[in-house]
Design a protein around this motif. Sequence first.
Motif, PDB file in Angstrom:
ATOM      1  N   ILE A  22     -11.849  -0.691  -3.589  1.00 32.62           N
ATOM      2  CA  ILE A  22     -10.461  -0.852  -4.047  1.00 32.62           C
ATOM      3  C   ILE A  22     -10.347  -0.472  -5.511  1.00 32.62           C
ATOM      4  O   ILE A  22     -11.150  -0.899  -6.346  1.00 32.62           O
ATOM      5  CB  ILE A  22      -9.986  -2.302  -3.845  1.00 32.62           C
ATOM      6  CG1 ILE A  22     -10.115  -2.714  -2.383  1.00 32.62           C
ATOM      7  CG2 ILE A  22      -8.555  -2.470  -4.327  1.00 32.62           C
ATOM      8  CD1 ILE A  22      -9.893  -4.193  -2.134  1.00 32.62           C
ATOM      9  N   ALA A  23      -9.344   0.335  -5.834  1.00 34.52           N
ATOM     10  CA  ALA A  23      -9.057   0.686  -7.218  1.00 34.52           C
ATOM     11  C   ALA A  23      -7.733   0.052  -7.637  1.00 34.52           C
ATOM     12  O   ALA A  23      -6.780   0.014  -6.853  1.00 34.52           O
ATOM     13  CB  ALA A  23      -8.980   2.195  -7.394  1.00 34.52           C
ATOM     14  N   TRP A  24      -7.706  -0.465  -8.852  1.00 30.62           N
ATOM     15  CA  TRP A  24      -6.493  -1.029  -9.439  1.00 30.62           C
ATOM     16  C   TRP A  24      -6.020  -0.101 -10.552  1.00 30.62           C
ATOM     17  O   TRP A  24      -6.785   0.210 -11.475  1.00 30.62           O
ATOM     18  CB  TRP A  24      -6.757  -2.415 -10.019  1.00 30.62           C
ATOM     19  CG  TRP A  24      -7.048  -3.469  -9.009  1.00 30.62           C
ATOM     20  CD1 TRP A  24      -8.243  -3.738  -8.414  1.00 30.62           C
ATOM     21  CD2 TRP A  24      -6.110  -4.417  -8.476  1.00 30.62           C
ATOM     22  NE1 TRP A  24      -8.119  -4.792  -7.534  1.00 30.62           N
ATOM     23  CE2 TRP A  24      -6.819  -5.234  -7.559  1.00 30.62           C
ATOM     24  CE3 TRP A  24      -4.757  -4.658  -8.683  1.00 30.62           C
ATOM     25  CZ2 TRP A  24      -6.202  -6.263  -6.851  1.00 30.62           C
ATOM     26  CZ3 TRP A  24      -4.141  -5.683  -7.984  1.00 30.62           C
ATOM     27  CH2 TRP A  24      -4.860  -6.469  -7.076  1.00 30.62           C
TER      28      TRP A  24
ATOM     29  N   VAL B 128      -0.718   1.526  -2.657  1.00 31.38           N
ATOM     30  CA  VAL B 128       0.222   0.425  -2.459  1.00 31.38           C
ATOM     31  C   VAL B 128       0.755  -0.029  -3.811  1.00 31.38           C
ATOM     32  O   VAL B 128      -0.028  -0.324  -4.723  1.00 31.38           O
ATOM     33  CB  VAL B 128      -0.440  -0.767  -1.741  1.00 31.38           C
ATOM     34  CG1 VAL B 128       0.578  -1.867  -1.479  1.00 31.38           C
ATOM     35  CG2 VAL B 128      -1.098  -0.309  -0.440  1.00 31.38           C
ATOM     36  N   ALA B 129       2.067  -0.092  -3.948  1.00 27.14           N
ATOM     37  CA  ALA B 129       2.691  -0.590  -5.172  1.00 27.14           C
ATOM     38  C   ALA B 129       2.890  -2.093  -5.067  1.00 27.14           C
ATOM     39  O   ALA B 129       3.425  -2.583  -4.067  1.00 27.14           O
ATOM     40  CB  ALA B 129       4.025   0.099  -5.412  1.00 27.14           C
ATOM     41  N   LEU B 130       2.466  -2.821  -6.081  1.00 25.01           N
ATOM     42  CA  LEU B 130       2.686  -4.263  -6.183  1.00 25.01           C
ATOM     43  C   LEU B 130       3.671  -4.475  -7.318  1.00 25.01           C
ATOM     44  O   LEU B 130       3.303  -4.387  -8.497  1.00 25.01           O
ATOM     45  CB  LEU B 130       1.368  -4.990  -6.463  1.00 25.01           C
ATOM     46  CG  LEU B 130       0.201  -4.685  -5.527  1.00 25.01           C
ATOM     47  CD1 LEU B 130      -1.043  -5.437  -5.973  1.00 25.01           C
ATOM     48  CD2 LEU B 130       0.552  -5.037  -4.089  1.00 25.01           C
ATOM     49  N   VAL B 131       4.929  -4.737  -6.984  1.00 25.68           N
ATOM     50  CA  VAL B 131       5.966  -4.763  -8.012  1.00 25.68           C
ATOM     51  C   VAL B 131       6.528  -6.168  -8.201  1.00 25.68           C
ATOM     52  O   VAL B 131       6.548  -6.978  -7.266  1.00 25.68           O
ATOM     53  CB  VAL B 131       7.113  -3.778  -7.684  1.00 25.68           C
ATOM     54  CG1 VAL B 131       6.559  -2.362  -7.501  1.00 25.68           C
ATOM     55  CG2 VAL B 131       7.880  -4.194  -6.439  1.00 25.68           C
TER      56      VAL B 131
ATOM     57  N   ALA C 122       1.848 -15.115  -5.581  1.00 25.84           N
ATOM     58  CA  ALA C 122       1.016 -14.642  -4.464  1.00 25.84           C
ATOM     59  C   ALA C 122       0.862 -13.124  -4.438  1.00 25.84           C
ATOM     60  O   ALA C 122       0.221 -12.590  -3.532  1.00 25.84           O
ATOM     61  CB  ALA C 122       1.602 -15.114  -3.139  1.00 25.84           C
ATOM     62  N   LEU C 123       1.422 -12.409  -5.424  1.00 30.06           N
ATOM     63  CA  LEU C 123       1.460 -10.947  -5.351  1.00 30.06           C
ATOM     64  C   LEU C 123       0.068 -10.337  -5.374  1.00 30.06           C
ATOM     65  O   LEU C 123      -0.261  -9.502  -4.529  1.00 30.06           O
ATOM     66  CB  LEU C 123       2.289 -10.380  -6.505  1.00 30.06           C
ATOM     67  CG  LEU C 123       2.415  -8.848  -6.541  1.00 30.06           C
ATOM     68  CD1 LEU C 123       3.089  -8.344  -5.273  1.00 30.06           C
ATOM     69  CD2 LEU C 123       3.194  -8.412  -7.778  1.00 30.06           C
ATOM     70  N   ARG C 124      -0.742 -10.739  -6.319  1.00 27.09           N
ATOM     71  CA  ARG C 124      -2.067 -10.126  -6.435  1.00 27.09           C
ATOM     72  C   ARG C 124      -2.922 -10.428  -5.202  1.00 27.09           C
ATOM     73  O   ARG C 124      -3.629  -9.553  -4.691  1.00 27.09           O
ATOM     74  CB  ARG C 124      -2.764 -10.600  -7.707  1.00 27.09           C
ATOM     75  CG  ARG C 124      -4.015  -9.796  -8.038  1.00 27.09           C
ATOM     76  CD  ARG C 124      -4.604 -10.196  -9.378  1.00 27.09           C
ATOM     77  NE  ARG C 124      -5.810  -9.438  -9.673  1.00 27.09           N
ATOM     78  CZ  ARG C 124      -5.844  -8.263 -10.258  1.00 27.09           C
ATOM     79  NH1 ARG C 124      -4.706  -7.684 -10.619  1.00 27.09           N
ATOM     80  NH2 ARG C 124      -6.992  -7.647 -10.495  1.00 27.09           N
TER      81      ARG C 124
ATOM     82  N   GLN D 111      -5.525  -8.709  -0.187  1.00 23.79           N
ATOM     83  CA  GLN D 111      -5.680  -8.888   1.251  1.00 23.79           C
ATOM     84  C   GLN D 111      -5.304  -7.614   2.004  1.00 23.79           C
ATOM     85  O   GLN D 111      -6.010  -7.176   2.918  1.00 23.79           O
ATOM     86  CB  GLN D 111      -4.816 -10.055   1.733  1.00 23.79           C
ATOM     87  CG  GLN D 111      -4.934 -10.333   3.222  1.00 23.79           C
ATOM     88  CD  GLN D 111      -3.978 -11.423   3.667  1.00 23.79           C
ATOM     89  OE1 GLN D 111      -2.799 -11.435   3.318  1.00 23.79           O
ATOM     90  NE2 GLN D 111      -4.492 -12.370   4.441  1.00 23.79           N
ATOM     91  N   THR D 112      -4.202  -7.002   1.618  1.00 33.84           N
ATOM     92  CA  THR D 112      -3.765  -5.758   2.251  1.00 33.84           C
ATOM     93  C   THR D 112      -4.790  -4.647   2.037  1.00 33.84           C
ATOM     94  O   THR D 112      -5.113  -3.897   2.967  1.00 33.84           O
ATOM     95  CB  THR D 112      -2.398  -5.334   1.696  1.00 33.84           C
ATOM     96  OG1 THR D 112      -1.435  -6.362   1.959  1.00 33.84           O
ATOM     97  CG2 THR D 112      -1.927  -4.025   2.316  1.00 33.84           C
ATOM     98  N   ALA D 113      -5.295  -4.546   0.813  1.00 41.28           N
ATOM     99  CA  ALA D 113      -6.276  -3.509   0.500  1.00 41.28           C
ATOM    100  C   ALA D 113      -7.554  -3.689   1.309  1.00 41.28           C
ATOM    101  O   ALA D 113      -8.131  -2.718   1.805  1.00 41.28           O
ATOM    102  CB  ALA D 113      -6.585  -3.523  -0.997  1.00 41.28           C
TER     103      ALA D 113
END
Length: 254
Positions: free
Chosen positions: A15-17, A101-104, A184-186, A191-193
């Motif tokens: 996973i890359a952030w 995936v965008a986490l906004v 809960a965003l991160r 989890q999705t990743a």
Amino acid sequence: MTDEAVLVLEREGPIAWVRLNRPRQRNAVNLQLCLDLRAAFAELDGDDDIRVVLVEGAGPVFCSGADLKERQGKDAEWVRQRRLASFAAYDAIERCSKPVVALVHNGVIGSGGEIAMACDFIIATSDTFFNFPETKWGTVGATQRLQRAIGKRTAKELLFTGRSMPADEARLLGLVSRIVEPSALREAGEQTARQIAEAPMLAVRLTKQSIDLGGRTDQDSGIRIELAAIEHNLAVGDWQAGIDKFAERSPKKP
């Protein structure tokens, strides 16, 4: 002045952030951020160890849009080249062969919306709102990805009026895939990743490619694109391992 990076790229296994890192400027997109985004996604696209990319924003908002302050004193040619740099950054995100995936959270404004829409899908917090104020700034933007995400008429309404669209409306229109609480965003992103990273990499890449290419043509041509992807996967993919894994999970018949 500060030497702090405007973009942070971190790797955690597969996973890359990718983090927009101008929190004091509310992650306003400047030229350097455009250049760094393009470079980061070119690097990640060629990294075989990375299976999924998460895009987030540091600080109180995801992104407050273009950094209009950097345009002060610049001529039209500079602004034109600056816009081309932003288009190249969005395109690099969109063309990445890995799922992105965008986490906004909170404000997703102007260029922030372009970055989010260039990703494969968006997970948003309940306090998120989308705003496209380009016409209010006397410029043009978001006319292409936005209409493809939410439809032509709603895109026109948002762009003409400059009103903000809350997360629940964005979810109903299909712009947002999932809404979570801010705290809960991160975790939701991780989890999705992990779920994506568990799938065979080639199958995911071909699925993304088939959807993207198929969306640009009619259904019959899209089916041909999918069949070509299936043939390629059968020839070189690890599909048999997936079948074996499914068989192991299936309940044994008495």
